[in-house]
Design a protein around this motif. Structure first.
Motif, PDB file in Angstrom:
ATOM      1  N   LEU A 219      -3.882   7.260   5.517  1.00  0.00           N
ATOM      2  CA  LEU A 219      -3.635   5.893   5.063  1.00  0.00           C
ATOM      3  C   LEU A 219      -2.268   5.385   5.519  1.00  0.00           C
TER       4      LEU A 219
ATOM      5  N   LEU B 213      -1.515   2.020   7.513  1.00  0.00           N
ATOM      6  CA  LEU B 213      -0.767   0.920   6.914  1.00  0.00           C
ATOM      7  C   LEU B 213       0.494   0.539   7.689  1.00  0.00           C
TER       8      LEU B 213
ATOM      9  N   ARG C 175      -6.739  -4.203   6.548  1.00  0.00           N
ATOM     10  CA  ARG C 175      -5.720  -3.332   7.110  1.00  0.00           C
ATOM     11  C   ARG C 175      -4.413  -4.098   7.265  1.00  0.00           C
ATOM     12  N   ALA C 176      -3.320  -3.349   7.104  1.00  0.00           N
ATOM     13  CA  ALA C 176      -2.001  -3.972   7.100  1.00  0.00           C
ATOM     14  C   ALA C 176      -1.648  -4.536   8.461  1.00  0.00           C
TER      15      ALA C 176
ATOM     16  N   GLY D 216       0.809  -1.215   0.000  1.00  0.00           N
ATOM     17  CA  GLY D 216       0.000   0.000   0.000  1.00  0.00           C
ATOM     18  C   GLY D 216       0.840   1.261   0.000  1.00  0.00           C
TER      19      GLY D 216
ATOM     20  N   ARG E   2      -5.538  -0.296  -6.083  1.00  0.00           N
ATOM     21  CA  ARG E   2      -6.611  -0.073  -5.104  1.00  0.00           C
ATOM     22  C   ARG E   2      -6.802  -1.241  -4.143  1.00  0.00           C
ATOM     23  N   ARG E   3      -6.482  -2.452  -4.564  1.00  0.00           N
ATOM     24  CA  ARG E   3      -6.671  -3.582  -3.639  1.00  0.00           C
ATOM     25  C   ARG E   3      -5.718  -3.502  -2.457  1.00  0.00           C
ATOM     26  N   HIS E   4      -4.587  -2.805  -2.648  1.00  0.00           N
ATOM     27  CA  HIS E   4      -3.645  -2.631  -1.544  1.00  0.00           C
ATOM     28  C   HIS E   4      -4.041  -1.464  -0.643  1.00  0.00           C
ATOM     29  N   LEU E   5      -4.943  -0.611  -1.133  1.00  0.00           N
ATOM     30  CA  LEU E   5      -5.383   0.544  -0.354  1.00  0.00           C
ATOM     31  C   LEU E   5      -6.729   0.316   0.305  1.00  0.00           C
ATOM     32  N   THR E   6      -7.569  -0.485  -0.314  1.00  0.00           N
ATOM     33  CA  THR E   6      -8.937  -0.648   0.177  1.00  0.00           C
ATOM     34  C   THR E   6      -9.185  -2.019   0.778  1.00  0.00           C
TER      35      THR E   6
ATOM     36  N   GLY F 297      -8.869   4.086   2.259  1.00  0.00           N
ATOM     37  CA  GLY F 297      -8.468   3.799   0.890  1.00  0.00           C
ATOM     38  C   GLY F 297      -9.494   4.250  -0.124  1.00  0.00           C
TER      39      GLY F 297
END
Length: 417
Positions: free
Chosen positions: A334, A338, A404-405, A220, A397-401, A283
């Motif tokens: 974000l 992350l 959660r990390a 992300g 976007r899949r790494h942002l939305t 995200g």
């Protein structure tokens, strides 16, 4: 919204002891940072008679700053804000003084590059301030959103006032006055910021695996850095294109006011955005922000290609500026989501470095377009860079939305301990 209501909404951020002190100290440091660019250019152009030399010296500083800032951020995460900020600030004062002496004494051009490059990696006070807010309000997402919006508005305020103050000092006092004042204010602000120990985030130690690693290992963050790089290109190309457009119309001195309108739009948008209750995951909010930024940057493009006057262009630039603050605010939120707290300063420094590199690239490209194309054509660049930022964000976007990390759960555990 009435001004007293706006003030009351942000006043609650300062209920925690020490918040006003570190905010004011950090504001001094960031004001100094916003003064240095124009002060350096005016100084070298006046004393050496070369804008080309001034530009390349400034570029050398941006390059070393983009490398040095994340390294300082890593040291801050490992040893604490005060233990790194104080020696780094005192060190940076030395190359600055050496550059002023070299310019004054007529030293060879290479000494200017060496001095400016050696002192360009200053502590990231904006990132450290956001890390303090993230720690103080770690259990209150709404307050963190408000704090990030407030910090973004402070950034924009500094970049409205700083260049004007630097230019005023350089042209009315002496060419050296801008940098000398910036160095004094910046050193004072950074040392005062470091002295606010009660709001400094505690150290959380190394990761459970015993290795720190780079925050860029988080997918992300990689997406965010690339998006911020494209956003930096928006800023850099917008600045050069606006100066060239105003110059082509015979009103070059007005360019500073036009650029201030961009920052004013972002400042107002940042303050109002902070009052909105966050809806949805950060995200998804970030994607909406980048999309809005790309859409609003079509306004100065239309004004420039249509040969609009400076008044209409100013309105378009103010409107375009309103799209940047929500994007930056949500992007910083974000990063806080992350990354674990033990990598927060480094992560935000990496993001800022991406912006710096983008500004440099955007400015260089816009300069070339300004020399070989008709006035207004350069506004294709900020609009195109914003579209590129949107495409990057959508691709990742899949790494942002997504979920959660892991770093965020580590941060919670670290605080609990």
């Amino acid at each position: 919204m009435p001004s007293h209501a706006l003030f009351a909404s942000y006043r609650r951020l300062f209920a925690a002891p020490g918040t006003a002190a570190f905010t004011l100290a950090g504001l001094l440091g960031r004001l100094a940072l916003s003064m240095t660019g124009v002060s350096l250019v005016v100084l070298i152009a006046e004393r050496r008679g070369s804008y080309a030399l001034a530009g390349t010296v400034a570029a050398a500083g941006l390059a070393t700053g983009a490398i040095g800032m994340p390294l300082l951020g890593r040291l801050v995460d490992r040893y604490g804000q005060a233990r790194v900020t104080v020696p780094a600030t005192l060190y940076n004062a030395v190359p600055l003084l050496c550059l002023l002496l070299c310019v004054r004494l007529g030293a060879p051009d290479w000494t200017l590059y060496a001095c400016w490059a050696a002192g360009a990696a200053a502590p990231n006070l904006g990132g450290m301030a956001r890390a303090r807010w993230a720690h103080l309000y770690r259990a209150d997402p709404a307050a963190r959103h408000l704090a990030n919006s407030f910090e973004q508005s402070l950034d924009e305020l500094c970049f409205m006032a700083g260049p004007v103050l630097g230019m005023l000092l350089c042209t009315t006092v002496a060419p050296e006055a801008g940098l000398l004042t910036a160095g004094t204010i910046g050193t004072t602000g950074a040392l005062l910021f470091a002295a606010q120990r009660r709001t400094e985030p505690p150290l959380t130690g190394l990761s459970p695996q015993g290795r720190q690693g780079s925050p860029l290992r988080v997918p992300g963050l990689r997406v965010l850095v690339l998006t911020f790089l494209a956003t930096g290109a928006v800023f850099g190309s917008m600045e050069i294109t606006t100066v060239a457009y105003a110059d082509a119309l015979g009103h070059k001195p007005v360019a500073g006011g036009l650029l201030a309108l961009v920052a004013a739009g972002s400042c107002v948008a940042g303050l109002l955005f902070g009052l909105l209750a966050p809806r949805g995951a950060p995200g998804k909010r970030f994607l909406r922000g980048v999309a809005a930024m790309a859409a609003l940057l079509l306004l100065p493009l239309a004004a420039g290609l249509g040969g609009a006057g400076l008044g209409l262009l100013g309105v378009a630039l103010f409107a375009a500026g309103t799209g940047t603050a929500p994007t930056m605010v949500t992007g910083m939120t974000l990063i806080q989501e992350l990354l674990p707290q033990r990598q927060l300063n480094e992560g935000m420094a990496v993001a800022v470095s991406g912006i710096v590199v983008g500004i440099s690239a955007g400015a260089a490209l816009a300069g070339t377009v300004a020399e070989h194309a008709s006035p207004g054509t350069g506004y294709v660049l900020p609009a195109g860079a914003a579209v590129l930022a949107l495409l990057i964000a959508l691709a990742g976007r899949r790494h942002l939305t997504g979920s959660r990390a892991l770093g965020n759960s580590e941060r919670t555990v670290g605080v609990a301990r």
